[in-house]
Enzyme design. Sequence first.
Site, PDB file in Angstrom:
ATOM      1  N   SER A 180      -9.757   2.018   3.104  1.00 24.25           N
ATOM      2  CA  SER A 180      -8.921   2.748   2.172  1.00 24.25           C
ATOM      3  C   SER A 180      -7.935   1.877   1.397  1.00 24.25           C
ATOM      4  O   SER A 180      -7.327   2.311   0.430  1.00 24.25           O
ATOM      5  CB  SER A 180      -8.135   3.817   2.932  1.00 24.25           C
ATOM      6  OG  SER A 180      -7.238   3.223   3.866  1.00 24.25           O
ATOM      7  N   LYS A 186       0.844  -1.198   0.000  1.00 27.15           N
ATOM      8  CA  LYS A 186       0.000   0.000   0.000  1.00 27.15           C
ATOM      9  C   LYS A 186       0.877   1.245   0.000  1.00 27.15           C
ATOM     10  O   LYS A 186       1.904   1.304   0.693  1.00 27.15           O
ATOM     11  CB  LYS A 186      -0.907  -0.017   1.236  1.00 27.15           C
ATOM     12  CG  LYS A 186      -1.918   1.133   1.298  1.00 27.15           C
ATOM     13  CD  LYS A 186      -2.838   0.990   2.501  1.00 27.15           C
ATOM     14  CE  LYS A 186      -3.871   2.095   2.568  1.00 27.15           C
ATOM     15  NZ  LYS A 186      -4.822   1.928   3.687  1.00 27.15           N
ATOM     16  N   SER A 240      -9.871  -0.321   7.379  1.00 24.04           N
ATOM     17  CA  SER A 240      -9.369  -0.136   6.019  1.00 24.04           C
ATOM     18  C   SER A 240      -8.687  -1.353   5.407  1.00 24.04           C
ATOM     19  O   SER A 240      -8.297  -1.317   4.247  1.00 24.04           O
ATOM     20  CB  SER A 240      -8.406   1.060   5.976  1.00 24.04           C
ATOM     21  OG  SER A 240      -9.101   2.257   6.169  1.00 24.04           O
TER      22      SER A 240
END
Length: 489
Positions: free
Chosen positions: A160, A80, A184
């Site tokens: 997210s 990420k 997330s």
Amino acid sequence: MNELRKLSIAQMHNGLKQRSFSAVELIEVHINAVENEKLNAFITKTPEIAIKAAKTADERFSQQKDSTISPLMGIPVGVKDLFCTKGVKTTACSKMLENFIPTYESTVSDLLLKSGAAMLGKLNMDEFAMGSANINSYFGPVENVWVRKSDGEKVVPGGSSGGSAASVAGFLCAGALGSDTGGSVRQPAAYCGVVGAKPTYGRCSRFGMIAFASSLDQAGVITRSVSDSALMLETICGYDNKDSTSSERPVPRFSNFINGDIKGRRIGIPKEYRMDGISEEIIYHWEKVSSDLKENGAEVVDITLPHTKYAIPVYYLICSAEASSNLARYDGVRYGLRVNADILEEMYSLTRAEGFGKEVKRRILIGAYALSSGHYNEYYEKAQCIRALIRNDFIKAFEKIDYILVPSAPTEAFGLNEKPDPLIMCINDVFTVPASLAGLPAISVPVGLSNEGLPLALQVIGNYYDEAGMLNVASVIEQNCSRIIKLNS
């Protein structure tokens, strides 16, 4: 060769160990998939780094075949874009950091790379991890690999960590690093039909992870199976003296505890989670899995978590307050975007106005308001007090039970072209936020498909530092539920 992409991490490791295929072959087929992906999951691609790791892995496997080789050696992974990667652009998917190249490595990505994992690139996300659909990225939204059956409509991957979940569900990588502040990792895993796990707060170092809300942020992993999540978690967890919140507790080999034996374990079902807005399909699978766990020898009991109804407002007050403080550093002076102006104060204002997206600005304003002198006691302090009550609810519940079973999200994924109200978006986190506020470990496991052919998931919440037992319960759920992960044509 595309069949290699569908293997689990454990299967890839065994294939490499037995020399059924080389690490270079494994990585090249994934690099090709990443180059041609249409999900917008990867925003920075690092094929050279991945091939170098693959060549190192092949050397290790040719020289040594014992158990000392890491199970992640030569395994294709994504990271990420919230984790600093030395020499590789790290943007948090914000214009503010569009061209930022860190000079150091985050602890969790460093542990992953030192284990021999091959990083294919950096993954798309909501800007500064603020969002529940991955539609707030400066680099554009991520698409879910799943589509609605009735109309073929594309749906969101969740957020997210939407890029992390979509890349794993789309067989672009075997596993991915994500971050979980209020869900997330777990919520996008639920929307994409994969497994998403966050450990106890403090299990993973936050060093080198771009801060959103420091008292909530925690690294996590997304994979296609519970056993793969165990392999990744045991790699990235551990004490780090660079993070003052890092736990010194020893990290067990989580994968050794996955044995399917849950006889005598007490599973709690909180009545407060049966709330308005939850789909009937979710309730059906919740009840079905509860029944399955009973058949496997567990005792399923009703519990109460009375302050659950306050979790969403408390979470958004606290995380917005911490975000307003953490993001104050982006002023155009030290690093990141700078918009030139004649007056210093004007430069600050113009830089932040241009560098931050709409959702980030909204949360900064909420946080600044909550921390202002006239409202600090009224909002922020009260939110912290209620957070303590929520944590105490869990502590009290765990005196009588071992694990908690709840939905991961109230519904299936919504359409990519739908533009829900920010308040509606907040409700998507209603089942994941409480565990984050308490700092508990939790894992989302796919349990079936909706009538629209979209993934549905349940969540196992464990007691502090009991990731091993939590993973074992999750593995039983995984075995009982029909496997839903497939390449969606």
